[in-house]
Design a protein around this motif. Structure first.
Motif, PDB file in Angstrom:
ATOM      1  N   GLU A  80       0.841  -1.196   0.000  1.00 34.39           N
ATOM      2  CA  GLU A  80       0.000   0.000   0.000  1.00 34.39           C
ATOM      3  C   GLU A  80       0.876   1.245   0.000  1.00 34.39           C
ATOM      4  OE1 GLU A  80      -3.632   0.341   2.707  1.00 34.39           O
ATOM      5  OE2 GLU A  80      -2.457   2.064   3.381  1.00 34.39           O
ATOM      6  N   TYR A  81       0.595   2.178  -0.915  1.00 32.67           N
ATOM      7  CA  TYR A  81       1.371   3.421  -0.990  1.00 32.67           C
ATOM      8  C   TYR A  81       0.998   4.309   0.192  1.00 32.67           C
ATOM      9  CZ  TYR A  81       2.609   2.332  -5.888  1.00 32.67           C
ATOM     10  OH  TYR A  81       3.078   1.769  -7.034  1.00 32.67           O
ATOM     11  N   SER A  82       1.870   5.267   0.500  1.00 30.17           N
ATOM     12  CA  SER A  82       1.610   6.101   1.681  1.00 30.17           C
ATOM     13  C   SER A  82       0.758   7.320   1.346  1.00 30.17           C
ATOM     14  CB  SER A  82       2.930   6.521   2.318  1.00 30.17           C
ATOM     15  OG  SER A  82       3.743   7.129   1.339  1.00 30.17           O
ATOM     16  N   ILE A  83       0.653   7.667   0.080  1.00 30.57           N
ATOM     17  CA  ILE A  83      -0.110   8.875  -0.270  1.00 30.57           C
ATOM     18  C   ILE A  83      -1.493   8.485  -0.777  1.00 30.57           C
ATOM     19  CG2 ILE A  83      -0.169  10.928  -1.728  1.00 30.57           C
ATOM     20  CD1 ILE A  83       2.807  11.094  -1.443  1.00 30.57           C
ATOM     21  N   ALA A  84      -2.516   9.047  -0.124  1.00 31.29           N
ATOM     22  CA  ALA A  84      -3.896   8.672  -0.440  1.00 31.29           C
ATOM     23  C   ALA A  84      -4.317   9.193  -1.817  1.00 31.29           C
ATOM     24  CB  ALA A  84      -4.825   9.233   0.625  1.00 31.29           C
ATOM     25  N   LYS A 101      -9.158  -8.142   2.653  1.00 30.02           N
ATOM     26  CA  LYS A 101      -8.645  -6.866   2.149  1.00 30.02           C
ATOM     27  C   LYS A 101      -7.173  -6.762   2.501  1.00 30.02           C
ATOM     28  CE  LYS A 101     -10.389  -2.229   1.537  1.00 30.02           C
ATOM     29  NZ  LYS A 101     -11.675  -1.493   1.637  1.00 30.02           N
ATOM     30  N   ILE A 102      -6.346  -6.355   1.540  1.00 24.34           N
ATOM     31  CA  ILE A 102      -4.900  -6.303   1.735  1.00 24.34           C
ATOM     32  C   ILE A 102      -4.405  -4.856   1.750  1.00 24.34           C
ATOM     33  CG2 ILE A 102      -2.673  -7.164   0.875  1.00 24.34           C
ATOM     34  CD1 ILE A 102      -4.611  -9.409   1.675  1.00 24.34           C
ATOM     35  N   SER A 103      -5.012  -4.016   0.936  1.00 27.30           N
ATOM     36  CA  SER A 103      -4.680  -2.582   0.919  1.00 27.30           C
ATOM     37  C   SER A 103      -5.993  -1.817   0.909  1.00 27.30           C
ATOM     38  CB  SER A 103      -3.888  -2.212  -0.340  1.00 27.30           C
ATOM     39  OG  SER A 103      -2.750  -3.034  -0.494  1.00 27.30           O
ATOM     40  N   ARG A 104      -5.964  -0.593   1.398  1.00 22.96           N
ATOM     41  CA  ARG A 104      -7.177   0.214   1.376  1.00 22.96           C
ATOM     42  C   ARG A 104      -7.382   0.806  -0.020  1.00 22.96           C
ATOM     43  NH1 ARG A 104      -5.618   3.896   6.316  1.00 22.96           N
ATOM     44  NH2 ARG A 104      -3.577   3.513   5.361  1.00 22.96           N
TER      45      ARG A 104
END
Ligand SMILES: [Zn+2]
Length: 459
Positions: free
Chosen positions: A133-137, A191-194
């Protein structure tokens, strides 16, 4: 003696459930409720219990009753990495000891009791945060594509979860999708990433779709536990379809056409979700790229090439400027050069729109960006004796309009060949697998069957 209890991830014996509240008889969870420790262990004063049946409710620190999808885990703090289902366990106590214990009827998908002494309880994970998951939404409007994968290696959920939180020998994150669909008899979604964050699943700069590079940034990735070259259990595909329905409903910017395979978006060759995956099952639900029903006449498509050469193939090396189309060779083995249209030929239409009127709206759409100069010069009222126009540019424009990463330059080079191969891997998979045989020299070339499918698939 107090009874010892161990609560753990259903798929991973090394992933304890920490901080789960343990309550009996419908007591509400409070700050004082006993909880599992960091290693998933707790003790219960069962030696003080009178003989009888009890219901132990296990409430994980982060849980949800909702179907795993867009509504789960999105608002968690970044450092929360797990959510599990809660579980009610019926325990029969005799002389201060558990003599039987089992998940309450109807909650079998939430977890199970796998041991009595200690009381060993497994919970179904619903969020297991991977490192990809990347840190920037990103904004919900920025989500416009779903990419479907297969794990290919094995159907072990434990293996996949371990992979998603692992790094390679250089310390680089291996990436992870947003969802994993298990191959359990009752398939589960984890679910693995949001969704609100890009995740590394599509291949980064090796991927593109619909004219946009790096599909990781604008897509949701769904991994499926599936071993390569094996049939897909129908229950798993049905579970995937339900997840897709949830996602397209939650994100209106994902048009149904924009549900594709990993293969479709990659600039490198890969079988993902593989040739066994039956896209037709999704198409029936209106999901993914759906070919129009009925047949399409190729008479005026691609400059009339397939009317003149019904068994011919547009292929690598073909070039509009050099007037080389198809796989015919002259007596010296050189590619056949098609003659130009007769002098004084009358344009069938004065512009692209004119051709569109003759050929049907699809051709009009697909060549809308082609300049007038390369449009067919069909002789009105006569059957053309040669290929006209710019068939390769028309093909490239069609593929680009569908979403593939192709530049309409009129030269059938390796990028065009790759896009055609990926199109065939998508549309001639599953129940349509036999239409264009794998390993035949039609793969990567456009034969009449492939041409017809390209014309039938429109955004
Ligand atoms: Zn993949």
């Amino acid at each position: 003696m107090p009874a010892r209890i161990y609560v753990v991830n259903r798929y991973c014996s090394d992933d304890p459930v920490a901080g789960a509240a343990l309550t009996f008889g419908g007591d509400p969870v409070t700050a004082q409720s006993p909880r599992t420790g960091p290693n998933g262990w707790a003790t219960i004063a069962m030696d003080t219990f009178a003989d009888g049946e009890y219901v132990l409710k296990i409430t994980p620190a982060h849980t949800s009753q909702l179907p795993v999808g867009p509504e789960v885990a999105e608002n968690l703090a970044a450092n929360v990495t797990r959510m599990f289902r809660s579980l009610d366990v019926r325990i029969v106590v005799k002389k201060g000891q558990a003599v039987s214990a089992a998940a309450t009827a109807g909650q079998e998908e939430n977890g199970a009791v796998v041991g009595l002494s200690p009381l060993n309880i497994q919970l179904q994970p619903i969020f297991f945060k991977g490192l990809g998951e990347y840190s920037i939404a990103r904004k919900p409007e920025g989500i416009s594509l779903i990419v479907i994968h297969q794990t290919a290696g094995s159907t072990s959920v434990h293996g996949s979860l371990s992979w998603f939180k692992s790094r390679d020998e250089n310390g680089k994150v291996r990436g992870s999708p947003h969802y994993l669909v298990s191959a359990d008899a009752k398939p589960q979604v984890i679910k693995i990433s949001r969704d609100g964050y890009p995740a590394g699943h599509a291949g980064g700069t090796l991927s593109a779709w619909g004219g946009n590079a790096n599909a990781d940034m604008f897509s949701i990735g769904i991994e499926n536990s599936h071993a390569a070259k094996t049939l897909w259990p129908r229950a798993q595909v049905d579970r995937l379809i339900r997840l897709l329905e949830q996602l397209v409903k939650a994100y209106p910017t994902i048009s149904r056409h924009r549900i594709v395979g990993h293969t479709d978006v990659l600039s490198i060759d890969r079988d993902c979700p593989g040739l066994e995956f039956d896209w037709a099952l999704l198409e029936r639900e209106g999901l993914g790229m759906v070919p129009r029903s009925g047949s399409v006449s190729l008479d005026l498509a691609y400059g009339g090439f397939f009317r003149l050469e019904p068994t011919g193939k547009l292929q690598q090396g073909n070039n509009d400027t050099r007037r080389v189309w198809g796989n015919s060779k002259d007596s010296k083995g050189n590619p056949k050069i098609w003659p130009a249209n007769p002098a004084g030929a009358v344009f069938a239409g004065s512009n692209i729109g004119g051709v569109a009127n003759i050929a049907g709206q699809d051709v009009g759409n697909s060549v809308r960006n082609v300049t007038e100069a390369v449009v067919a010069t069909l002789v009105q009222g006569q059957t053309p004796v040669t290929v006209s126009g710019a068939p390769i540019r028309e093909l490239q424009t069609d593929l680009r309009d569908i979403g593939y990463n192709v530049m309409p330059d009129g030269d059938y080079g390796k990028n065009t060949k790759h896009a055609v191969e990926m199109f065939q891997k998508h549309f001639f998979a599953g129940s349509r697998r036999g239409l264009v045989a794998e390993g035949s020299n039609s793969r990567g070339s456009v034969d009449a069957v492939t041409a017809e499918y390209i014309k039938r698939v429109r955004p």
